[in-house]
Design a protein around this motif. Structure first.
Motif, PDB file in Angstrom:
ATOM      1  N   TYR A  55      15.769  54.497  57.399  1.00  0.00           N
ATOM      2  CA  TYR A  55      15.682  55.747  58.149  1.00  0.00           C
ATOM      3  C   TYR A  55      16.657  56.806  57.635  1.00  0.00           C
ATOM      4  O   TYR A  55      17.728  56.510  57.131  1.00  0.00           O
ATOM      5  CB  TYR A  55      15.886  55.485  59.642  1.00  0.00           C
ATOM      6  CG  TYR A  55      14.710  54.717  60.185  1.00  0.00           C
ATOM      7  CD1 TYR A  55      13.505  55.360  60.441  1.00  0.00           C
ATOM      8  CD2 TYR A  55      14.774  53.344  60.365  1.00  0.00           C
ATOM      9  CE1 TYR A  55      12.403  54.651  60.879  1.00  0.00           C
ATOM     10  CE2 TYR A  55      13.674  52.627  60.812  1.00  0.00           C
ATOM     11  CZ  TYR A  55      12.483  53.293  61.059  1.00  0.00           C
ATOM     12  OH  TYR A  55      11.389  52.602  61.472  1.00  0.00           O
ATOM     13  N   LYS A  60      15.874  61.899  65.448  1.00  0.00           N
ATOM     14  CA  LYS A  60      16.177  62.373  66.802  1.00  0.00           C
ATOM     15  C   LYS A  60      16.546  61.216  67.720  1.00  0.00           C
ATOM     16  O   LYS A  60      16.167  60.060  67.478  1.00  0.00           O
ATOM     17  CB  LYS A  60      14.970  63.113  67.369  1.00  0.00           C
ATOM     18  CG  LYS A  60      14.632  64.376  66.621  1.00  0.00           C
ATOM     19  CD  LYS A  60      13.385  65.015  67.172  1.00  0.00           C
ATOM     20  CE  LYS A  60      12.985  66.213  66.322  1.00  0.00           C
ATOM     21  NZ  LYS A  60      11.649  66.692  66.624  1.00  0.00           N
ATOM     22  N   ASP A  61      17.264  61.538  68.797  1.00  0.00           N
ATOM     23  CA  ASP A  61      17.615  60.531  69.802  1.00  0.00           C
ATOM     24  C   ASP A  61      16.344  59.893  70.359  1.00  0.00           C
ATOM     25  O   ASP A  61      15.322  60.554  70.508  1.00  0.00           O
ATOM     26  CB  ASP A  61      18.407  61.171  70.944  1.00  0.00           C
ATOM     27  CG  ASP A  61      19.805  61.601  70.510  1.00  0.00           C
ATOM     28  OD1 ASP A  61      20.278  61.101  69.472  1.00  0.00           O
ATOM     29  OD2 ASP A  61      20.406  62.428  71.208  1.00  0.00           O
ATOM     30  N   GLY A  62      16.438  58.623  70.682  1.00  0.00           N
ATOM     31  CA  GLY A  62      15.295  57.892  71.219  1.00  0.00           C
ATOM     32  C   GLY A  62      14.511  57.156  70.153  1.00  0.00           C
ATOM     33  O   GLY A  62      13.593  56.399  70.462  1.00  0.00           O
ATOM     34  N   VAL A  65      17.814  53.673  64.709  1.00  0.00           N
ATOM     35  CA  VAL A  65      19.189  54.023  64.339  1.00  0.00           C
ATOM     36  C   VAL A  65      19.136  54.772  63.007  1.00  0.00           C
ATOM     37  O   VAL A  65      18.592  54.272  62.018  1.00  0.00           O
ATOM     38  CB  VAL A  65      20.070  52.763  64.215  1.00  0.00           C
ATOM     39  CG1 VAL A  65      21.444  53.115  63.674  1.00  0.00           C
ATOM     40  CG2 VAL A  65      20.176  52.072  65.562  1.00  0.00           C
ATOM     41  N   LYS A  66      19.684  55.973  63.000  1.00  0.00           N
ATOM     42  CA  LYS A  66      19.682  56.775  61.781  1.00  0.00           C
ATOM     43  C   LYS A  66      20.769  56.286  60.829  1.00  0.00           C
ATOM     44  O   LYS A  66      21.745  55.647  61.238  1.00  0.00           O
ATOM     45  CB  LYS A  66      19.881  58.247  62.106  1.00  0.00           C
ATOM     46  CG  LYS A  66      21.191  58.566  62.783  1.00  0.00           C
ATOM     47  CD  LYS A  66      21.224  60.015  63.199  1.00  0.00           C
ATOM     48  CE  LYS A  66      22.469  60.313  64.016  1.00  0.00           C
ATOM     49  NZ  LYS A  66      22.480  61.689  64.493  1.00  0.00           N
ATOM     50  N   THR A  68      23.983  56.579  58.881  1.00  0.00           N
ATOM     51  CA  THR A  68      25.192  57.348  59.166  1.00  0.00           C
ATOM     52  C   THR A  68      26.302  56.943  58.202  1.00  0.00           C
ATOM     53  O   THR A  68      26.599  55.751  58.054  1.00  0.00           O
ATOM     54  CB  THR A  68      25.667  57.091  60.612  1.00  0.00           C
ATOM     55  OG1 THR A  68      24.595  57.387  61.510  1.00  0.00           O
ATOM     56  CG2 THR A  68      26.863  57.947  60.959  1.00  0.00           C
TER      57      THR A  68
END
Length: 149
Positions: A55, A60-62, A65-66, A68
């Motif tokens: 990802y 976006k939230d929801g 997991v992005k 990071t």
């Protein structure tokens, strides 16, 4: 006694086979290139196994997991801007009931830095999540140290 020995061996083999199926569909590699006497770019590459996707940093939230990146403060360098990524694939995923952005096969993230000395080791970590069409793996964190010479 033979039955107990057989049962014990069978249980050991089952446990061993469970450990051998740990999935690691992403391999990380790192490099750095000086762009001037006082600046450099670090390259953080993810090679993603066929059928899996990693990802984006911009989910976006929801959703999943992005990806990071975390860089602790350093006396050897300062970050210039944020970590960049190429254009991601964006598609609707019914699992998350939203459009998500991700990468397949490979992706190279880049972070520009300003050096405070002649050399540095850019240390940090990346947290990420991968999925295929059947499952998502739990988020994972990988630490890195990238020498800049």
């Amino acid at each position: 006694m033979k039955k107990i020995t057989f049962l014990f061996c069978a249980l050991c083999l089952i446990k061993l086979s469970a450990y051998s199926q740990i999935l690691k569909p992403v391999t990380w590699s790192y490099a750095a290139k000086r762009t001037s006497p006082t600046t450099a770019t670090v390259f953080i590459k993810a090679a993603v196994d066929q059928g899996w996707h990693l990802y984006s940093q911009f989910v976006k939230d929801g959703g999943p997991v992005k990806t990071t990146f975390t860089f602790p403060s350093s006396a050897a360098y300062t970050l210039v801007g944020t970590t960049t990524e190429p254009k991601a694939i964006t598609k609707y995923e019914s699992t998350f009931k939203m459009d998500v952005s991700y990468f397949e096969k490979s992706v190279v993230f880049q972070q520009k830095i300003k050096l405070k000395g002649k050399t540095a080791a850019v240390k940090g970590s990346v947290e990420f999540m991968v999925c295929d069409d059947k499952q998502c793996l739990p988020p994972e964190q990988v630490d890195f140290s990238i020498p800049v010479k």
